[in-house]
Scaffold this motif. Sequence first.
Motif, PDB file in Angstrom:
ATOM      1  N   ALA A 197       0.842  -1.196   0.000  1.00  0.00           N
ATOM      2  CA  ALA A 197       0.000   0.000   0.000  1.00  0.00           C
ATOM      3  C   ALA A 197       0.881   1.250   0.000  1.00  0.00           C
ATOM      4  CB  ALA A 197      -0.918   0.003   1.223  1.00  0.00           C
ATOM      5  N   PRO A 198       0.502   2.268  -0.761  1.00  0.00           N
ATOM      6  CA  PRO A 198       1.328   3.483  -0.871  1.00  0.00           C
ATOM      7  C   PRO A 198       1.184   4.391   0.344  1.00  0.00           C
ATOM      8  CG  PRO A 198      -0.658   3.725  -2.184  1.00  0.00           C
ATOM      9  CD  PRO A 198      -0.694   2.317  -1.639  1.00  0.00           C
ATOM     10  N   GLY A 199       1.964   4.128   1.366  1.00  0.00           N
ATOM     11  CA  GLY A 199       1.942   4.985   2.542  1.00  0.00           C
ATOM     12  C   GLY A 199       0.895   4.554   3.545  1.00  0.00           C
ATOM     13  N   LEU A 200       0.990   5.149   4.739  1.00  0.00           N
ATOM     14  CA  LEU A 200       0.054   4.842   5.818  1.00  0.00           C
ATOM     15  C   LEU A 200      -0.846   6.038   6.072  1.00  0.00           C
ATOM     16  CD1 LEU A 200       2.539   3.149   8.336  1.00  0.00           C
ATOM     17  CD2 LEU A 200       0.906   2.006   6.824  1.00  0.00           C
ATOM     18  N   PRO A 201      -2.135   5.800   6.298  1.00  0.00           N
ATOM     19  CA  PRO A 201      -3.038   6.917   6.630  1.00  0.00           C
ATOM     20  C   PRO A 201      -2.603   7.605   7.919  1.00  0.00           C
ATOM     21  CG  PRO A 201      -4.270   4.911   6.122  1.00  0.00           C
ATOM     22  CD  PRO A 201      -2.830   4.504   6.248  1.00  0.00           C
ATOM     23  N   LYS A 202      -3.012   8.844   8.072  1.00  0.00           N
ATOM     24  CA  LYS A 202      -2.701   9.582   9.287  1.00  0.00           C
ATOM     25  C   LYS A 202      -3.270   8.847  10.500  1.00  0.00           C
ATOM     26  CE  LYS A 202      -3.314  14.120  11.437  1.00  0.00           C
ATOM     27  NZ  LYS A 202      -3.956  15.467  11.315  1.00  0.00           N
ATOM     28  N   ASP A 203      -2.478   8.775  11.548  1.00  0.00           N
ATOM     29  CA  ASP A 203      -2.867   8.124  12.809  1.00  0.00           C
ATOM     30  C   ASP A 203      -3.035   6.610  12.666  1.00  0.00           C
ATOM     31  OD1 ASP A 203      -2.915  10.633  14.038  1.00  0.00           O
ATOM     32  OD2 ASP A 203      -5.033  10.928  13.566  1.00  0.00           O
ATOM     33  N   HIS A 204      -2.556   6.028  11.557  1.00  0.00           N
ATOM     34  CA  HIS A 204      -2.729   4.588  11.373  1.00  0.00           C
ATOM     35  C   HIS A 204      -1.987   3.796  12.453  1.00  0.00           C
ATOM     36  CE1 HIS A 204      -3.311   0.769   9.269  1.00  0.00           C
ATOM     37  NE2 HIS A 204      -2.027   0.525   9.487  1.00  0.00           N
ATOM     38  N   LEU A 205      -0.766   4.187  12.762  1.00  0.00           N
ATOM     39  CA  LEU A 205       0.018   3.439  13.735  1.00  0.00           C
ATOM     40  C   LEU A 205      -0.590   3.532  15.131  1.00  0.00           C
ATOM     41  CD1 LEU A 205       3.679   4.219  12.611  1.00  0.00           C
ATOM     42  CD2 LEU A 205       2.218   2.284  11.999  1.00  0.00           C
ATOM     43  N   GLU A 206      -1.140   4.684  15.458  1.00  0.00           N
ATOM     44  CA  GLU A 206      -1.803   4.833  16.761  1.00  0.00           C
ATOM     45  C   GLU A 206      -3.029   3.934  16.836  1.00  0.00           C
ATOM     46  OE1 GLU A 206      -3.907   8.316  19.517  1.00  0.00           O
ATOM     47  OE2 GLU A 206      -2.796   8.840  17.704  1.00  0.00           O
TER      48      GLU A 206
END
Length: 212
Positions: free
Chosen positions: A190-199
């Motif tokens: 996937a091209p990048g992670l959405p904002k706050d995905h890791l949280e």
Amino acid sequence: MLGGMTTNADEPATRPRRRTPAGAAVLREDVTEAIRAAVFEELAAVGYARMSIEGIARRAGVGKTAVYRRWRSKLHLVLDVVSAVAVGGLPVPDTGSLEQDLRLLYEVTARALRHPLASQILPDLQAEAARSPEIAEAVQQALRDGQAGVASGIVAAAERRGEIRPGADRDLALDLISGPLYWRSVVIRAPGLPKDHLETLSRATAQALRAL
């Protein structure tokens, strides 16, 4: 031995050396590190199938014998490097909170998986693993050993703090901790992670671990 001098496995025999035990080959660490770096660069440039000991040696600026003194084959060399990175590249966090431990682990892992070399090498090794049971078993073992040590450390710390019950299934915990980010970053790319995905991922994983 020449005139009271010993020879080094990776240096000219004419250079004065400290006496070493008879028959011992002294392998220079800087040469070893140069070879390891060359493996990553060569994998990214040509892929595992086309990679050769000759190409690695040329890129590292050493002779083939320097490579073969350390690893007996291309496969063993690649697996040693992958295993070393898997084991040594990830910390075992202990922030005092399960969710924060997971968040720190995911931040480090996400950065590593976004590295240009990793993003090229891992899919290539996965493709080779699909064609070779030997490579598949070895790569899976190398990656799993590295991740298992970190996951076990996180779970053990959470057990001591009373955040999860003692005796939780460690294999399932490893799947829950390592699977989602690896799937997104390496398998489907996937091209990048959405904002706050890791949280969000850290919170969801912590809840799943508490339910074990």
